[in-house]
Scaffold this motif. Sequence first.
Motif, PDB file in Angstrom:
ATOM      1  N   THR A 450      -1.931  -9.786   3.829  1.00  0.00           N
ATOM      2  CA  THR A 450      -1.585  -9.092   5.069  1.00  0.00           C
ATOM      3  C   THR A 450      -1.540  -7.591   4.814  1.00  0.00           C
ATOM      4  OG1 THR A 450      -0.290 -10.986   5.821  1.00  0.00           O
ATOM      5  CG2 THR A 450       0.114  -8.901   6.904  1.00  0.00           C
ATOM      6  N   TYR A 451      -2.097  -6.812   5.740  1.00  0.00           N
ATOM      7  CA  TYR A 451      -2.156  -5.364   5.605  1.00  0.00           C
ATOM      8  C   TYR A 451      -1.647  -4.719   6.897  1.00  0.00           C
ATOM      9  CZ  TYR A 451      -5.688  -7.320   2.475  1.00  0.00           C
ATOM     10  OH  TYR A 451      -6.343  -8.104   1.562  1.00  0.00           O
ATOM     11  N   GLU A 452      -0.999  -3.581   6.773  1.00  0.00           N
ATOM     12  CA  GLU A 452      -0.515  -2.834   7.925  1.00  0.00           C
ATOM     13  C   GLU A 452      -1.274  -1.518   8.033  1.00  0.00           C
ATOM     14  OE1 GLU A 452       3.633  -2.315   7.332  1.00  0.00           O
ATOM     15  OE2 GLU A 452       4.099  -4.450   7.387  1.00  0.00           O
ATOM     16  N   THR A 453      -1.605  -1.123   9.242  1.00  0.00           N
ATOM     17  CA  THR A 453      -2.356   0.104   9.439  1.00  0.00           C
ATOM     18  C   THR A 453      -2.101   0.646  10.842  1.00  0.00           C
ATOM     19  OG1 THR A 453      -4.579   1.083   9.481  1.00  0.00           O
ATOM     20  CG2 THR A 453      -4.389  -1.200  10.193  1.00  0.00           C
ATOM     21  N   GLY A 454      -2.307   1.925  11.000  1.00  0.00           N
ATOM     22  CA  GLY A 454      -2.208   2.545  12.317  1.00  0.00           C
ATOM     23  C   GLY A 454      -3.542   2.640  13.018  1.00  0.00           C
TER      24      GLY A 454
END
Length: 568
Positions: A450-454
């Motif tokens: 899982t990755y978080e990004t704007g």
Amino acid sequence: MKKLLLILIAFGMAIGANAEFKKGYYDKMNGKSGAALKAAAKECVLKHNTLEYYELPNYWQYSDVYPQLVNGCKRWWDMYSDAVYLIQRGQTGKSSFSANKMQREHSVPKSWWKQNGSVEYTPAYSDMWNLYPSDGAANQAKLNYPLGITASTSFNNGVTKVGGAQTGYGGGSRNVFEPADEYKGDFARAYMYVATVYDDINWVVNYMYKKEAYPTLQPWAREMLLQWCRRDPVDQKEIDRNNVVEQYQGNRNPFVDFPELAEYVWGSRTTEVFYVDDQEGSDPTPPITGDPEITAPVNGEAIDFGQLALGAGETRVLQIVGKNLTAPLTVRVAGADKTNFISSVSLIPAATINQNQGYLMSITYKPVAVGKHEAKVTLYDGGLQGSIAVTLTGECLERPVLTTLTAIQPVEMTDTTYTACWNPVPAGEIADYYILTRVRYVDGNEETETYETGETSYQLSGREPGVAESYYVQYSRLGIVSEPSNSVYVAAGAGINDLPGDMPVKIFVVEGGIMLRVSGSAAPVVVYDVNGIEVMRVDTPEDGGFYPLPQGIYITRSDGMLPQKIII
């Protein structure tokens, strides 16, 4: 690099003198050797708090940062790269993580254990002794490879090397992950901790571990990890981290507290009896040499939790640094809105603050009503003259209705990388950040990251020619997460439309059901249970379509394909 930063303590082979475990913590290890010593070590450290995986960066901002500031900001201590990732003023650990596109990395890959399709069933999933902050590219490059020595490299950023294994390393894996020399001991002691605490875990990948009480480590892995411990002994970074992790998780790594323990358990001293007092231990209570004082936080400091939705929660950390306390420090949350703020403790023992590099107290904002809230957390007693007050603020909004996003086809595809894409939130809506989930289908199993990004795209590396993938996306707003989007299938190979011409439909098992990959038009897909009873029929299969099924064993068939057994 770590060795350059720690050169002033290079003389510190007497590492145990700085260990700060409580008296009696390891007493069960006394008089043991070999297998019995390993079992006793497990008993000493097994009980601990299970932390929330997504909250780990808020703990790491104290356990995994350099002691030196960079332009007044903390710098993440990333053992996977030399990249300079900072925690800017006003950022939390989590928001810095998202801004820097860093990732939560399992040193022992989570895909190595699985039970009923889940990797989250065990505390190992979020154990701080197995997880570290990581550069995104390095994390994706190392994938689920074992530790080892590389013979050739496909990825090398100067700290992390990934590539083909030297003969005798890898336990049968074609590729291995080789950390930098200055971190080899750190990783070895992390792997030894996992081998001790989780020796009975459901290991489905056996490159380095076997499900057995002793020795648990595979022979080749045992010898390599011992060599790495000898060549890269415990240093101040690990000692400081040991003390901080205990405050949050409630347990320690015995292989950090006792650098020779690995030799007693697996190495050259397995026939010798271990005694805690024979090791270079700690002085449990430093002397009181001055007036009691708290140097952090300062009186009048504030913590702003920002905006949250009703029903959501956000945890922040207040670092309390002091010395010479003569009695427990009392913690009290007061004010008209105090019910919205929860402190993790009400009393902090004096010795805890006097010994450690500061106590890390969690404060959670969990609003019970819409509106702006303010309270104060006050620290007093402990022998202090007066008290210290920290203002707590937050705003609660109505719970938003979130739209389900649409994932779209990837771009910029190569043999090893591609960029996952999705549509933004609709006009008028706000995404605090997007959450991308990558699913790799390896040997009948699913491996997820899982990755978080704007942004509305994210480059993924570490793609393997023979491994199919898919991805889906969600977004977070005010602490609430949207439902998963559709899944986009990324076939093995360089392209995305490469189903064999004689196979119009292909079935993939995904969490909670099946996903269909359709080339052109396809005949109906029929699913039967083990008794031959039809349980589902898809008359018009859709490319990338998801079809839920309860857990069980099924047979699927369609014209142009052989019957296929699947397990949900």
